[in-house]
Design a protein around this motif. Sequence first.
Motif, PDB file in Angstrom:
ATOM      1  N   PRO A 142       0.875  -1.320   0.058  1.00 61.79           N
ATOM      2  CA  PRO A 142       0.112   0.150   0.047  1.00 61.79           C
ATOM      3  C   PRO A 142       0.850   1.195   0.053  1.00 61.79           C
ATOM      4  N   ILE A 143       0.240   2.230  -0.545  1.00 62.62           N
ATOM      5  CA  ILE A 143       1.162   3.590  -0.800  1.00 62.62           C
ATOM      6  C   ILE A 143       1.790   4.018   0.503  1.00 62.62           C
ATOM      7  N   ARG A 144       1.488   3.904   1.708  1.00 63.05           N
ATOM      8  CA  ARG A 144       2.118   4.536   2.980  1.00 63.05           C
ATOM      9  C   ARG A 144       3.257   3.492   3.260  1.00 63.05           C
ATOM     10  N   GLN A 145       3.419   2.362   2.661  1.00 65.56           N
ATOM     11  CA  GLN A 145       4.467   1.497   2.914  1.00 65.56           C
ATOM     12  C   GLN A 145       5.345   1.244   1.395  1.00 65.56           C
ATOM     13  N   ARG A 146       4.791   1.918   0.532  1.00 60.69           N
ATOM     14  CA  ARG A 146       5.441   1.706  -0.884  1.00 60.69           C
ATOM     15  C   ARG A 146       6.944   2.376  -1.289  1.00 60.69           C
ATOM     16  N   ALA A 147       7.092   3.670  -0.705  1.00 64.01           N
ATOM     17  CA  ALA A 147       8.428   4.021  -0.641  1.00 64.01           C
ATOM     18  C   ALA A 147       9.532   3.211   0.093  1.00 64.01           C
ATOM     19  N   THR A 148       9.120   2.772   1.264  1.00 64.03           N
ATOM     20  CA  THR A 148      10.131   1.836   1.964  1.00 64.03           C
ATOM     21  C   THR A 148      10.486   0.575   1.338  1.00 64.03           C
ATOM     22  N   ALA A 149       9.369   0.101   0.953  1.00 63.43           N
ATOM     23  CA  ALA A 149       9.637  -1.104   0.055  1.00 63.43           C
ATOM     24  C   ALA A 149      10.468  -0.919  -1.499  1.00 63.43           C
ATOM     25  N   LEU A 150      10.231   0.241  -1.960  1.00 66.24           N
ATOM     26  CA  LEU A 150      11.149   0.527  -3.031  1.00 66.24           C
ATOM     27  C   LEU A 150      12.670   0.772  -2.500  1.00 66.24           C
ATOM     28  N   SER A 151      12.760   1.443  -1.387  1.00 62.19           N
ATOM     29  CA  SER A 151      14.016   1.807  -0.900  1.00 62.19           C
ATOM     30  C   SER A 151      15.012   0.236  -0.720  1.00 62.19           C
ATOM     31  N   ILE A 152      13.947  -0.547  -0.004  1.00 67.80           N
ATOM     32  CA  ILE A 152      14.730  -2.159  -0.007  1.00 67.80           C
ATOM     33  C   ILE A 152      15.125  -2.626  -1.420  1.00 67.80           C
ATOM     34  N   PHE A 153      14.135  -2.399  -2.485  1.00 69.40           N
ATOM     35  CA  PHE A 153      14.459  -3.118  -3.781  1.00 69.40           C
ATOM     36  C   PHE A 153      15.906  -2.285  -4.273  1.00 69.40           C
ATOM     37  N   LEU A 154      15.858  -0.993  -4.113  1.00 66.16           N
ATOM     38  CA  LEU A 154      16.937  -0.205  -4.727  1.00 66.16           C
ATOM     39  C   LEU A 154      18.356  -0.803  -4.002  1.00 66.16           C
ATOM     40  N   LEU A 155      18.287  -1.465  -2.747  1.00 64.52           N
ATOM     41  CA  LEU A 155      19.571  -1.744  -2.236  1.00 64.52           C
ATOM     42  C   LEU A 155      20.329  -2.705  -3.366  1.00 64.52           C
ATOM     43  N   GLY A 156      19.239  -3.707  -4.163  1.00 67.73           N
ATOM     44  CA  GLY A 156      20.004  -4.480  -5.101  1.00 67.73           C
ATOM     45  C   GLY A 156      20.592  -3.821  -6.014  1.00 67.73           C
ATOM     46  N   ALA A 157      20.379  -2.923  -6.590  1.00 69.86           N
ATOM     47  CA  ALA A 157      21.402  -2.063  -7.657  1.00 69.86           C
ATOM     48  C   ALA A 157      22.528  -1.626  -6.951  1.00 69.86           C
ATOM     49  N   SER A 158      22.357  -0.937  -5.846  1.00 71.64           N
ATOM     50  CA  SER A 158      23.794  -0.615  -5.223  1.00 71.64           C
ATOM     51  C   SER A 158      24.572  -1.847  -4.710  1.00 71.64           C
ATOM     52  N   LEU A 159      23.992  -2.987  -4.514  1.00 71.13           N
ATOM     53  CA  LEU A 159      24.721  -4.064  -4.253  1.00 71.13           C
ATOM     54  C   LEU A 159      25.329  -4.675  -5.368  1.00 71.13           C
ATOM     55  N   GLY A 160      24.561  -4.734  -6.460  1.00 71.05           N
ATOM     56  CA  GLY A 160      25.024  -5.211  -7.715  1.00 71.05           C
ATOM     57  C   GLY A 160      26.337  -4.416  -8.417  1.00 71.05           C
ATOM     58  N   THR A 161      26.259  -3.169  -8.289  1.00 69.06           N
ATOM     59  CA  THR A 161      27.050  -2.047  -8.816  1.00 69.06           C
ATOM     60  C   THR A 161      28.264  -2.031  -8.253  1.00 69.06           C
ATOM     61  N   PHE A 162      28.258  -2.505  -6.837  1.00 68.95           N
ATOM     62  CA  PHE A 162      29.564  -2.547  -6.106  1.00 68.95           C
ATOM     63  C   PHE A 162      30.252  -4.020  -6.311  1.00 68.95           C
ATOM     64  N   LEU A 163      29.359  -5.198  -6.147  1.00 65.74           N
ATOM     65  CA  LEU A 163      29.976  -6.398  -6.241  1.00 65.74           C
ATOM     66  C   LEU A 163      30.407  -6.778  -7.526  1.00 65.74           C
ATOM     67  N   GLY A 164      29.703  -6.266  -8.836  1.00 64.21           N
ATOM     68  CA  GLY A 164      30.006  -7.018 -10.010  1.00 64.21           C
ATOM     69  C   GLY A 164      31.347  -6.476 -10.301  1.00 64.21           C
ATOM     70  N   PRO A 165      31.887  -5.259 -10.236  1.00 63.44           N
ATOM     71  CA  PRO A 165      33.336  -4.837 -10.404  1.00 63.44           C
ATOM     72  C   PRO A 165      34.270  -5.419  -9.385  1.00 63.44           C
ATOM     73  N   ALA A 166      33.851  -5.502  -8.000  1.00 61.08           N
ATOM     74  CA  ALA A 166      34.771  -6.064  -6.992  1.00 61.08           C
ATOM     75  C   ALA A 166      35.090  -7.227  -6.976  1.00 61.08           C
ATOM     76  N   VAL A 167      34.112  -8.164  -6.962  1.00 63.98           N
ATOM     77  CA  VAL A 167      34.322  -9.746  -7.206  1.00 63.98           C
ATOM     78  C   VAL A 167      34.692  -9.896  -8.645  1.00 63.98           C
ATOM     79  N   GLY A 168      34.518  -9.179  -9.761  1.00 65.87           N
ATOM     80  CA  GLY A 168      34.708  -9.743 -11.041  1.00 65.87           C
ATOM     81  C   GLY A 168      36.293  -9.071 -11.080  1.00 65.87           C
ATOM     82  N   GLY A 169      36.858  -8.249 -10.533  1.00 63.26           N
ATOM     83  CA  GLY A 169      38.271  -7.769 -10.614  1.00 63.26           C
ATOM     84  C   GLY A 169      39.066  -8.786 -10.096  1.00 63.26           C
ATOM     85  N   TRP A 170      38.545  -9.473  -8.937  1.00 69.00           N
ATOM     86  CA  TRP A 170      39.472 -10.548  -8.465  1.00 69.00           C
ATOM     87  C   TRP A 170      39.477 -11.670  -9.197  1.00 69.00           C
ATOM     88  N   ALA A 171      37.998 -12.181  -9.855  1.00 69.17           N
ATOM     89  CA  ALA A 171      37.968 -13.474 -10.448  1.00 69.17           C
ATOM     90  C   ALA A 171      38.627 -13.551 -11.966  1.00 69.17           C
TER      91      ALA A 171
END
Length: 444
Positions: A142-171
């Motif tokens: 529901p709308i009063r929880q939606r921005a919080t849910a989307l904040s959690i969802f956006l953590l995936g993009a931050s995590l992928g942007t960091f882990l892709g180059p970080a783990v990839g560089g080692w691999a």
Amino acid sequence: MADIEPRPPALSEALPSMAYRSWFLFIMVLVSASVQGERYLMVVMVEPIRRELGLSDAAIGMVKDMIIAIVYILAIIPLARLADRWSKRKIVAIAATVWSAAIIVCGAAKSFWVLLIGRAGIGLGEGGFTPPSQAWIADLFPIRQRATALSIFLLGASLGTFLGPAVGGWAVQEYGWRNTLIFASIPGFILAPIVWFTLRDTRAGLADGAPAAKGPAISFLQTARELMAIRTLPPLILAASLNALLTMGFISWAPAFMERTHGMPANEAGLQMGGALFFGSAIGHTVGGPLADFLGRRDMRWYVWILMISGAMATGIGWLILTGSADRVFPLYGLNMLIGGLSAAPLMAVVAGLVPSRSRATAIAVLMVSIQVIGLGGGPVLVGWLSDILRPIYGEDSLGMAMRWALLVGVPSTILAWIASHSCRTDFAAAGGWNGAAINHAIH
């Protein structure tokens, strides 16, 4: 693409439990991290790919970034239209399979054209994932929880942007670039069946208490007219796109600015920049949604005001970046990303909340295309163009001066967000789903 008739309203009318919705968000975070990680993985393998395939820097630029952006922009609206009328669950699962298969194509590439096709597949998968995932979240929270849910969802993009180059560089150092790409395809292949078999489709508008859509599907032109008739939407989308232009103009030229202005080597600047961007965006994305939901209970205009305030503050911090000492630049970049990140989830929540539930994925696609074209495409080009114009006057300092001139974009973006805030309460009321009765009924 021909319109598809809406599915019959055979889906459950009960909002799923919080336990299921938590599992859903967890999986969406992992899927988002997967596609972002695969997209940005190539930044750490430019040199080995260039040497082995004999590519020019221009060719590398095409396969690394441009082809993904082109395919993403071309595919996202047709795929969003499909998501508004078909199964979001199936589209997300198929998209994860597509980008995972595409990364294998990249790993097997022996020529520029095969590598280009593989990177195009990543853009296609990302274009298929973004609109249905965000619209799906809007249908479940529901709308009063939606921005919080989307904040959690956006953590995936931050995590992928960091882990892709970080783990990839080692691999890449340990296993080579081809094997690294093959390994990188595994998460998507695991997550696709998890999405298909453990998640379930949700009726559009369920969390808002909206009735099930009936009648034939409306055309894209009708949908576009319907969206543009919402007075808040055009200035809001343009304000967000100008904010993205300013942000990407600063980020893309940061290492070069540090090298020319402060004499810092590009590799050192890139490392510090990566850390500042990750931690700043992760904190901003995490805080922005809950903050908007908290303030929005007092005045719904806060969902738009946060975008307005963050744009104005980012402009001020940008000036400090360009005029301060070298040791302050990257902490300020991190703060800038934090401030800018505060507005991401509220922006998505507003767009999803203003439009009819049957058109949510399409509206999100329009927002993302605008941000891609104006922000991600225009920002780096604008700064580079200004720098070339100013070079006869300022020499090596022309880049810093160009970035200062680019700060002027913050003025119209702030004004546009302020204009959007004037009509948002009326548009929210017309959209429905913002009243307490519907929300209380939806929350378990």
